[in-house]
Write a protein that holds these residues in place. Structure first.
Motif, PDB file in Angstrom:
ATOM      1  N   LYS A   1       0.841  -1.193   0.000  1.00 64.11           N
ATOM      2  CA  LYS A   1       0.000   0.000   0.000  1.00 64.11           C
ATOM      3  C   LYS A   1       0.878   1.245   0.000  1.00 64.11           C
ATOM      4  CE  LYS A   1      -4.024  -2.173   0.737  1.00 64.11           C
ATOM      5  NZ  LYS A   1      -5.205  -2.071  -0.139  1.00 64.11           N
ATOM      6  N   ARG A   2       0.321   2.303  -0.576  1.00 63.60           N
ATOM      7  CA  ARG A   2       0.972   3.608  -0.516  1.00 63.60           C
ATOM      8  C   ARG A   2       0.315   4.377   0.624  1.00 63.60           C
ATOM      9  NH1 ARG A   2      -0.800   4.928  -6.411  1.00 63.60           N
ATOM     10  NH2 ARG A   2      -2.530   3.765  -5.472  1.00 63.60           N
ATOM     11  N   ILE A   3       1.103   4.709   1.643  1.00 69.31           N
ATOM     12  CA  ILE A   3       0.560   5.316   2.864  1.00 69.31           C
ATOM     13  C   ILE A   3       1.177   6.695   3.070  1.00 69.31           C
ATOM     14  CG2 ILE A   3       0.288   5.060   5.358  1.00 69.31           C
ATOM     15  CD1 ILE A   3       0.711   2.039   4.978  1.00 69.31           C
ATOM     16  N   LEU A   4       0.319   7.680   3.292  1.00 70.82           N
ATOM     17  CA  LEU A   4       0.761   9.030   3.653  1.00 70.82           C
ATOM     18  C   LEU A   4       0.469   9.242   5.131  1.00 70.82           C
ATOM     19  CD1 LEU A   4       1.628  12.006   3.118  1.00 70.82           C
ATOM     20  CD2 LEU A   4      -0.776  12.450   2.514  1.00 70.82           C
ATOM     21  N   ILE A   5       1.475   9.662   5.886  1.00 69.89           N
ATOM     22  CA  ILE A   5       1.291   9.975   7.299  1.00 69.89           C
ATOM     23  C   ILE A   5       1.474  11.473   7.482  1.00 69.89           C
ATOM     24  CG2 ILE A   5       2.069   9.585   9.660  1.00 69.89           C
ATOM     25  CD1 ILE A   5       3.044   6.855   8.841  1.00 69.89           C
ATOM     26  N   LEU A   6       0.454  12.127   7.993  1.00 65.02           N
ATOM     27  CA  LEU A   6       0.530  13.552   8.303  1.00 65.02           C
ATOM     28  C   LEU A   6       1.104  13.670   9.706  1.00 65.02           C
ATOM     29  CD1 LEU A   6      -2.922  14.714   6.878  1.00 65.02           C
ATOM     30  CD2 LEU A   6      -0.686  14.769   5.766  1.00 65.02           C
ATOM     31  N   GLY A   7       2.365  14.016   9.797  1.00 61.98           N
ATOM     32  CA  GLY A   7       3.125  13.964  11.039  1.00 61.98           C
ATOM     33  C   GLY A   7       4.192  12.899  10.860  1.00 61.98           C
ATOM     34  N   GLY A   8       4.186  11.915  11.711  1.00 61.94           N
ATOM     35  CA  GLY A   8       4.995  10.728  11.479  1.00 61.94           C
ATOM     36  C   GLY A   8       6.349  10.666  12.137  1.00 61.94           C
TER      37      GLY A   8
END
Length: 430
Positions: free
Chosen positions: A46-53
């Motif tokens: 999966k392509r995952i975007l984390i806002l923060g991280g």
């Protein structure tokens, strides 16, 4: 939670509420490799975007996602890794401010060099044209900003996971409440401060949930943790108990061994967030452990069993603590008296999350993980204090008062604890 103590609100959201200080006290790199060796790799990346991280929960989530074969992007201001390097190399890192009303490199101060030296700061517009299977939002605290992010990402993302809080509920008075409980409300929904004592935190979280769901109808997961604990926790909330007990002497144990207690290990939460992505899970969930109702006495007994020369415990009942100004839920970290307005505290139902695949480790794993990690955290705190003093000296500023890195950031100070114990014992002789 309209009746919820504001200090508890601050505890439940402290990782971000205190800004750079709490975030930069996140886990050390050596503690970011604590996945179970049985963690399988997923067949469908999966392509995952984390806002923060890059704070406390974020790095654990990145670690799990990479171990399971996913591709990860993080979007943030680049502030945390200026003090604690972000060690994951196979991660796309986008730098910018998620608040569309502020410059991309805004740090609320004159120093514009806080961003990563290799970064080209931009705003949310750099997310346009990219696509992700899922977005994990663990840095959204104001609905206007969550709305801006979610609206923009709705066009090129399939799934939005918003990390909310148990504090989003209006009350914790009723035991065994589930996700259908009433949410907190604010008299001014447009407010963009947490309030003097964090009293707006829960209501803002509830509004953020609504903003996420409005942009991703039928495709949003709302995750409501309580206390997130474990190695790397900058607050010393749960950490206070195993560390304090390991230091020996006599420890004041508040309340009763039968009092209820709930928490979630950050590593379990990270594992479950990635599973939510993989399964496409939607809906609202109380991210609370343990598997069965936690018992306060069992938690402290586990701390005792984990160390060689533990402190002795002296149980002091809630009624006496209340009569002496120490009976509130914020007098001792994690624990809360399960009466009155707090009767439902630490008694939230978690069946929905368990059915959705949330796995929870035994408390012994959390305790030993904290005890293994904390010595390096003391070293880190000492190093940061020295660096801050050196930076102040270089600028010609007066040095800040030196803090003892061994002093726990939660719980009563040693002198206060001794005084309370002496007062309790004296009261029993009358």
């Amino acid at each position: 939670m309209s009746k919820l103590s504001t200090t508890r609100r601050q505890f439940l959201g402290q990782t971000v509420l205190v800004g750079g200080v709490a975030v930069t006290a996140a886990s050390l790199p050596r503690n970011r490799r604590q996945l179970s060796p049985t963690t399988p790799r997923t067949a469908a990346a999966k392509r995952i975007l984390i806002l923060g991280g890059t704070g406390f929960l974020g790095p654990k989530t990145v670690e799990v996602a990479l171990a399971r074969g996913h591709r990860v992007t993080v979007f943030n201001r680049g502030r945390t890794e200026k003090r604690i390097p972000f060690e994951f190399k196979d991660v796309e890192h986008l730098y910018g401010n998620r608040d569309p009303n502020l410059p991309a490199d805004d740090e609320r101060g004159p120093d514009k060099k806080l961003l990563h030296p290799d970064a080209t700061p931009k705003g949310l517009e750099q997310l346009v044209g990219k696509s992700w299977d899922a977005v994990i939002d663990n840095s959204g605290y104001y609905p206007r900003m969550v709305e801006a992010s979610a609206k923009l990402l709705a066009a090129n993302s399939k799934h939005y996971i918003y990390i909310s809080s148990i504090s989003a509920y209006a009350s914790q008075k009723i035991p065994d409440a589930d996700e259908t409980a009433e949410l907190a409300r604010l008299s001014d929904p447009a407010v963009e401060t947490m309030g003097k004592n964090g009293e707006n935190y829960g209501g803002l979280k509830a509004l953020c949930e609504q903003a996420a769901e409005a942009s991703f109808p039928g495709h949003a997961a709302i995750v409501r943790p309580g206390y997130i604990v474990g190695p790397g926790d900058p607050t010393d909330r749960f950490t206070y108990w195993p560390v304090r007990i390991s230091r020996g002497g006599e420890v004041l144990a508040p309340g009763s061994p039968d009092d209820p207690i709930q928490w979630i290990d950050v590593r379990d939460l990270a594992e479950w967030l990635v599973k939510i992505v993989e399964d496409g899970t939607v809906g609202a969930f109380n991210a609370i452990g343990p598997v069965r109702r936690g018992r306060w006495g069992d938690v402290l007994e586990t701390c005792v069993a984990a160390v060689k020369n533990p402190a002795t415990r002296t149980w002091v009942p809630t009624a006496w603590l209340e009569a002496n100004g120490m009976g509130g839920e914020d007098s001792f970290p994690i624990w809360a008296p399960p009466t009155g307005e707090l009767a439902g505290s630490h008694r939230w139902k978690n069946e929905r999350a368990k059915k959705a695949g949330m796995k929870l480790r035994p408390v012994a794993d959390t305790v030993t993980g904290i005890l293994d990690w904390f010595p390096s955290e003391i070293e880190r705190r000492a190093r940061v204090a020295k660096q801050m003093a050196e930076a102040a000296a270089a600028k010609g500023d007066p040095p800040a008062p030196a803090a003892d890195p061994t002093v726990l950031r939660a719980g009563p100070a040693p002198d206060a604890e001794r005084e309370l114990l002496a007062k309790w014992k004296a009261s029993q002789k009358k």
